[in-house]
Design a protein around this motif. Structure first.
Motif, PDB file in Angstrom:
ATOM      1  N   ARG A  75     -11.145  -0.540  -6.947  1.00 36.74           N
ATOM      2  CA  ARG A  75      -9.922  -1.521  -6.369  1.00 36.74           C
ATOM      3  C   ARG A  75     -10.315  -2.508  -5.743  1.00 36.74           C
ATOM      4  O   ARG A  75      -9.677  -3.626  -5.918  1.00 36.74           O
ATOM      5  CB  ARG A  75      -9.129  -0.407  -5.532  1.00 36.74           C
ATOM      6  CG  ARG A  75      -7.595  -0.913  -5.277  1.00 36.74           C
ATOM      7  CD  ARG A  75      -6.796  -0.173  -4.666  1.00 36.74           C
ATOM      8  NE  ARG A  75      -5.322  -0.398  -4.688  1.00 36.74           N
ATOM      9  CZ  ARG A  75      -4.133   0.180  -4.660  1.00 36.74           C
ATOM     10  NH1 ARG A  75      -4.394   1.536  -4.739  1.00 36.74           N
ATOM     11  NH2 ARG A  75      -3.196  -0.147  -4.504  1.00 36.74           N
ATOM     12  N   ARG A  76     -11.459  -2.416  -4.905  1.00 39.11           N
ATOM     13  CA  ARG A  76     -12.029  -3.629  -4.017  1.00 39.11           C
ATOM     14  C   ARG A  76     -12.542  -4.742  -5.170  1.00 39.11           C
ATOM     15  O   ARG A  76     -12.202  -5.972  -5.063  1.00 39.11           O
ATOM     16  CB  ARG A  76     -13.006  -2.862  -3.205  1.00 39.11           C
ATOM     17  CG  ARG A  76     -13.681  -4.121  -2.464  1.00 39.11           C
ATOM     18  CD  ARG A  76     -14.632  -3.369  -1.304  1.00 39.11           C
ATOM     19  NE  ARG A  76     -15.478  -3.955  -0.690  1.00 39.11           N
ATOM     20  CZ  ARG A  76     -16.554  -3.459  -0.166  1.00 39.11           C
ATOM     21  NH1 ARG A  76     -16.618  -2.054   0.083  1.00 39.11           N
ATOM     22  NH2 ARG A  76     -17.206  -4.205   0.490  1.00 39.11           N
ATOM     23  N   LEU A  77     -13.219  -4.302  -6.202  1.00 39.88           N
ATOM     24  CA  LEU A  77     -13.737  -5.360  -7.007  1.00 39.88           C
ATOM     25  C   LEU A  77     -12.703  -6.056  -7.961  1.00 39.88           C
ATOM     26  O   LEU A  77     -12.527  -7.196  -8.123  1.00 39.88           O
ATOM     27  CB  LEU A  77     -14.622  -4.679  -8.088  1.00 39.88           C
ATOM     28  CG  LEU A  77     -16.009  -4.096  -7.488  1.00 39.88           C
ATOM     29  CD1 LEU A  77     -16.907  -3.313  -8.384  1.00 39.88           C
ATOM     30  CD2 LEU A  77     -16.974  -5.383  -7.017  1.00 39.88           C
ATOM     31  N   ALA A  78     -11.488  -5.081  -8.213  1.00 36.87           N
ATOM     32  CA  ALA A  78     -10.454  -5.856  -9.047  1.00 36.87           C
ATOM     33  C   ALA A  78      -9.483  -6.933  -8.086  1.00 36.87           C
ATOM     34  O   ALA A  78      -9.461  -7.763  -8.454  1.00 36.87           O
ATOM     35  CB  ALA A  78      -9.653  -4.487  -9.451  1.00 36.87           C
ATOM     36  N   ARG A  79      -9.476  -6.389  -6.777  1.00 43.86           N
ATOM     37  CA  ARG A  79      -8.860  -7.649  -5.841  1.00 43.86           C
ATOM     38  C   ARG A  79      -9.692  -8.792  -5.836  1.00 43.86           C
ATOM     39  O   ARG A  79      -9.070  -9.758  -5.877  1.00 43.86           O
ATOM     40  CB  ARG A  79      -8.486  -6.732  -4.545  1.00 43.86           C
ATOM     41  CG  ARG A  79      -7.792  -7.618  -3.705  1.00 43.86           C
ATOM     42  CD  ARG A  79      -7.652  -7.214  -2.312  1.00 43.86           C
ATOM     43  NE  ARG A  79      -6.841  -5.919  -2.123  1.00 43.86           N
ATOM     44  CZ  ARG A  79      -5.577  -5.743  -1.888  1.00 43.86           C
ATOM     45  NH1 ARG A  79      -4.914  -6.703  -1.808  1.00 43.86           N
ATOM     46  NH2 ARG A  79      -5.040  -4.406  -1.957  1.00 43.86           N
TER      47      ARG A  79
ATOM     48  N   PHE B   1      -1.534  -9.329  -4.208  1.00 41.29           N
ATOM     49  CA  PHE B   1      -2.538  -9.537  -4.929  1.00 41.29           C
ATOM     50  C   PHE B   1      -3.578  -8.358  -5.282  1.00 41.29           C
ATOM     51  O   PHE B   1      -4.944  -8.561  -4.896  1.00 41.29           O
ATOM     52  CB  PHE B   1      -3.596 -10.481  -3.803  1.00 41.29           C
ATOM     53  CG  PHE B   1      -2.939 -11.844  -3.391  1.00 41.29           C
ATOM     54  CD1 PHE B   1      -2.947 -12.752  -4.455  1.00 41.29           C
ATOM     55  CD2 PHE B   1      -2.006 -12.113  -2.469  1.00 41.29           C
ATOM     56  CE1 PHE B   1      -2.369 -14.319  -4.135  1.00 41.29           C
ATOM     57  CE2 PHE B   1      -1.343 -13.202  -2.135  1.00 41.29           C
ATOM     58  CZ  PHE B   1      -1.597 -14.193  -2.773  1.00 41.29           C
ATOM     59  N   ASP B   2      -3.020  -7.486  -5.471  1.00 41.50           N
ATOM     60  CA  ASP B   2      -3.525  -6.049  -5.735  1.00 41.50           C
ATOM     61  C   ASP B   2      -3.199  -5.932  -7.247  1.00 41.50           C
ATOM     62  O   ASP B   2      -2.416  -5.178  -7.438  1.00 41.50           O
ATOM     63  CB  ASP B   2      -3.174  -4.908  -4.919  1.00 41.50           C
ATOM     64  CG  ASP B   2      -4.058  -3.763  -5.175  1.00 41.50           C
ATOM     65  OD1 ASP B   2      -4.875  -3.682  -5.956  1.00 41.50           O
ATOM     66  OD2 ASP B   2      -3.837  -3.080  -4.462  1.00 41.50           O
ATOM     67  N   PRO B   3      -4.408  -6.130  -8.154  1.00 41.61           N
ATOM     68  CA  PRO B   3      -4.075  -5.775  -9.714  1.00 41.61           C
ATOM     69  C   PRO B   3      -4.047  -4.257  -9.961  1.00 41.61           C
ATOM     70  O   PRO B   3      -3.820  -3.964 -11.154  1.00 41.61           O
ATOM     71  CB  PRO B   3      -5.294  -6.605 -10.453  1.00 41.61           C
ATOM     72  CG  PRO B   3      -6.270  -6.508  -9.412  1.00 41.61           C
ATOM     73  CD  PRO B   3      -5.657  -6.526  -8.082  1.00 41.61           C
ATOM     74  N   CYS B   4      -4.390  -3.596  -9.115  1.00 44.31           N
ATOM     75  CA  CYS B   4      -4.288  -1.992  -9.199  1.00 44.31           C
ATOM     76  C   CYS B   4      -2.892  -1.412  -8.957  1.00 44.31           C
ATOM     77  O   CYS B   4      -2.678  -0.192  -9.056  1.00 44.31           O
ATOM     78  CB  CYS B   4      -5.340  -1.150  -8.582  1.00 44.31           C
ATOM     79  SG  CYS B   4      -6.988  -1.645  -9.201  1.00 44.31           S
ATOM     80  N   ALA B   5      -2.074  -2.156  -8.246  1.00 41.39           N
ATOM     81  CA  ALA B   5      -0.651  -1.756  -7.997  1.00 41.39           C
ATOM     82  C   ALA B   5       0.125  -2.783  -8.640  1.00 41.39           C
ATOM     83  O   ALA B   5       0.546  -3.855  -8.172  1.00 41.39           O
ATOM     84  CB  ALA B   5      -0.577  -1.690  -6.277  1.00 41.39           C
ATOM     85  N   VAL B   6       0.791  -2.481  -9.983  1.00 41.98           N
ATOM     86  CA  VAL B   6       1.258  -3.195 -10.595  1.00 41.98           C
ATOM     87  C   VAL B   6       2.764  -2.827 -10.997  1.00 41.98           C
ATOM     88  O   VAL B   6       3.069  -1.462 -10.905  1.00 41.98           O
ATOM     89  CB  VAL B   6       0.556  -3.456 -12.107  1.00 41.98           C
ATOM     90  CG1 VAL B   6      -0.613  -4.190 -11.581  1.00 41.98           C
ATOM     91  CG2 VAL B   6       0.445  -2.365 -12.743  1.00 41.98           C
TER      92      VAL B   6
END
Length: 616
Positions: free
Chosen positions: A27-31, A180-185
């Motif tokens: 998640r950190r890397l995706a953000r 700005f969190d692409p893991c919470a869509v």
């Protein structure tokens, strides 16, 4: 199967370690990737590109490169982060690294507030190294020196300049905003109708025994953005036949008089190619999509209604409504799509839409129930309104620009048709967005009556109040639905110097958010004196108790502290550095003479015993 050789085991260990680090910090890397990728792309493509960038950071054969990292950092993670940054920094990463394709669905990060929209706009103005620098500082918490070191490893030629550019971008109250969190869509369908038609056609072809050649779209990721969307073929999601149109007289026969009752107007409402381009621009948001603060740029879920399609000042303009948002499409290279919230509208707030803006001049499309239109200067309450031509609902160009300037702002004065109710007039003002704000007025309270509800700001007392205090509005930006001016107290001034009027100006946005500002109008002052304010529900129907204070110098030169409260205030207390005053306030006001101005605290007691302070 034989056992793996020691060499094979040694080679596999770095990959296994990297895989574990990637899963642990995914998640950190995706953000990080989402922030570093170009911010002018639509959110769906950006989400997919961020995940693709992170997932491709772990090839099947990988040797962790040597390089410095922070003392407390996992070197394996630091190496993965470096690979993610290098991929995000490549020119046009979406073209060189195909992202996974999700058929029939679009993914969007959760919609944020005004701070997130401002951050997105600021990131779009940065180049790739500066975006990466911002991501390293915001997500990773690196110092400027550490961030510059990582950028240097990633191949950035002038990392210090990138870090300096990123330092000018501020983060809101939430250090990790969900927007700005692409893991919470959020997931929305895009083409249910198209797929149903497609499968029906395939089934029919099979039954008839026809042989056709199907064109298959390769799973190769987002294409390069075009100058404008091309018209989609009939039967696709951008088919203009999907647009709905209401009957021209719907507004005369419905109890819901709002944007849902607007008919399709304009000389190009049957131009299928233009309508297809407008719908495609909304179905596939891109760099030319501009959403007002608090507005989601996602495609419409249901077929939108056509409100207007025509030529305005030489440009083709289309206005659509999906029940929640208005979309204005302007054709051409310099055009694009503008989106604004417009749900829960009514006769007044759905009274006009901005069709075309050129410099400070604005053309409006008026609601079908507007019988007559006029303009008036906000600073000239005694001057008569001027008639405004509006053939087929389109007005002549008039000055826009809002109320920031107390001297010269022009507002619309519209008169509704008696076909919907008793004919009445109302005021709208342009704030730079798609929908003008509705101006209302609440007169001073009667001590024996409940607080009065807002009324139209067309009476002489309302016009005078707006002329004097309008430029103190707390929010004059696009997305404001209503501006109300509430005169909550009138205070006789000491030494027979006249009277002061205390007002609270409230701005309510289409999103449900709002803010308020208190101000005092003094006899000799040229404009209002702001005395406090901020976000919240102060001065709304949910919070009608308010207090304000200000310093005032009398014509004889004496300094006074003035304080005033709303109808339920019974006592006012003031505390200075070495003095205080606490007195009953039967007229809800207080004036205390002091030799010099100093920092003070003001508090009011209500008739029920509660205590309130001025808004900040």
């Amino acid at each position: 199967m034989g056992a793996a050789s020691p060499a094979q085991g040694a080679a596999a260990r770095p990959v296994a370690q990297a895989e574990a680090a990637l899963v642990r910090h995914y998640r950190r890397l995706a953000r990080l990737a989402y922030l570093a990728l170009p911010a002018d792309r639509d959110r769906h493509s950006r989400v997919l590109a961020a995940h693709a960038t992170v997932q491709r950071a772990l090839p099947s054969h990988w040797t962790r490169p040597a390089g410095p990292s922070a003392a407390d950092e996992d070197p394996v993670y630091a190496a993965l982060r470096l690979r993610v940054l290098r991929a995000a920094l490549r020119p046009h990463p979406a073209r060189r690294l195909p992202a996974p394709r999700i058929w029939g669905l679009r993914l969007f990060t959760p919609h944020g507030g005004e701070e997130d929209a401002a951050l997105d706009h600021a990131l779009a103005a940065l180049d790739a190294p500066a975006r990466a620098a911002f991501a390293l500082r915001a997500v990773e918490g690196l110092t400027p020196e550490q961030a510059a070191g990582v950028l240097r490893q990633a191949g950035v030629e002038r990392p210090e300049e990138a870090v300096a550019a990123a330092a000018g971008v501020t983060v809101g109250a939430d250090p990790e905003p969900p927007a700005f969190d692409p893991c919470a869509v959020r997931v929305q369908p895009t083409d249910l109708l198209r797929r149903r038609r497609t499968w029906s056609a395939v089934l029919l072809v099979g039954l008839l025994g026809l042989s056709t050649t199907a064109a298959v779209v390769a799973d190769s990721g987002p294409a390069a953005p075009a100058a404008r969307p091309a018209p989609a073929p009939s039967g696709t999601a951008a088919d203009p036949a999907r647009l709905t149109r209401v009957e021209p007289d719907r507004w005369q026969h419905t109890a819901r008089v709002d944007f849902t009752a607007w008919p399709a107007r304009g000389d190009r409402r049957d131009d299928g190619a233009l309508l297809g381009r407008a719908l495609a621009a909304w179905e596939r948001p891109g760099p030319q999509t501009r959403a007002e603060p608090g507005v989601d740029a996602t495609p419409p879920v249901a077929p939108p209604a056509l409100l207007f399609a025509g030529t305005v000042d030489g440009a083709a303009v289309v206005v659509l409504f999906d029940g929640r948002r208005l979309a204005r499409y302007t054709d051409g290279r310099d055009g694009g799509l503008d989106l604004a919230r417009a749900d829960d509208s009514d006769v007044t707030t759905a009274g006009a839409v901005v069709l075309r803006r050129q410099g400070t001049a604005v053309r409006y499309l008026l609601a079908p129930w507007v019988d007559a239109a006029e303009t008036r200067r906000i600073d000239q309450p005694d001057s008569p309104a001027r008639p405004l031509d509006h053939p087929d609902g389109v007005t002549a160009a008039v000055p826009g620009g809002g109320l920031a300037d107390c001297h010269g702002a022009t507002v619309l004065q519209l008169h509704s048709s008696p076909a919907i109710a008793e004919k009445h007039a109302f005021l709208l003002t342009d704030l730079g967005g798609l929908v003008p704000a509705h101006l209302t007025y609440s007169p001073p309270p009667d001590r024996t009556q409940p607080a009065r509800e807002p009324r139209e700001a067309t009476g002489q007392d309302a016009l005078l109040a707006w002329a004097r205090a309008g430029c103190a509005v707390p929010d004059g930006t696009p997305g404001v639905k209503q501006l109300n001016l509430w005169a909550f107290a009138v205070q006789p001034l000491p030494q027979n110097a006249g009277s002061a009027s205390w007002v609270c100006l409230r701005a309510d946005r289409w999103t449900g958010e709002g803010s308020a500002a208190t101000a005092v109008l003094l006899p000799t002052a040229r404009g209002p004196q702001r005395t406090g304010g901020g976000p919240g529900r102060a001065c709304s129907r949910f919070e009608q108790d308010v207090v304000g204070w200000a310093w005032w110098r009398s014509p004889q030169g004496a300094e006074f502290l003035l304080a005033a409260g709303s109808r339920r205030v019974t006592r006012l207390a003031v505390k200075g550095p070495d003095w205080s005053a606490d007195r009953p306030a039967p007229d809800h006001t207080l004036a205390v003479e002091r030799p010099a101005r100093a920092a003070v605290q003001v508090e009011a007691a209500l008739d029920g015993g509660a205590r309130i302070s001025p808004p900040h």
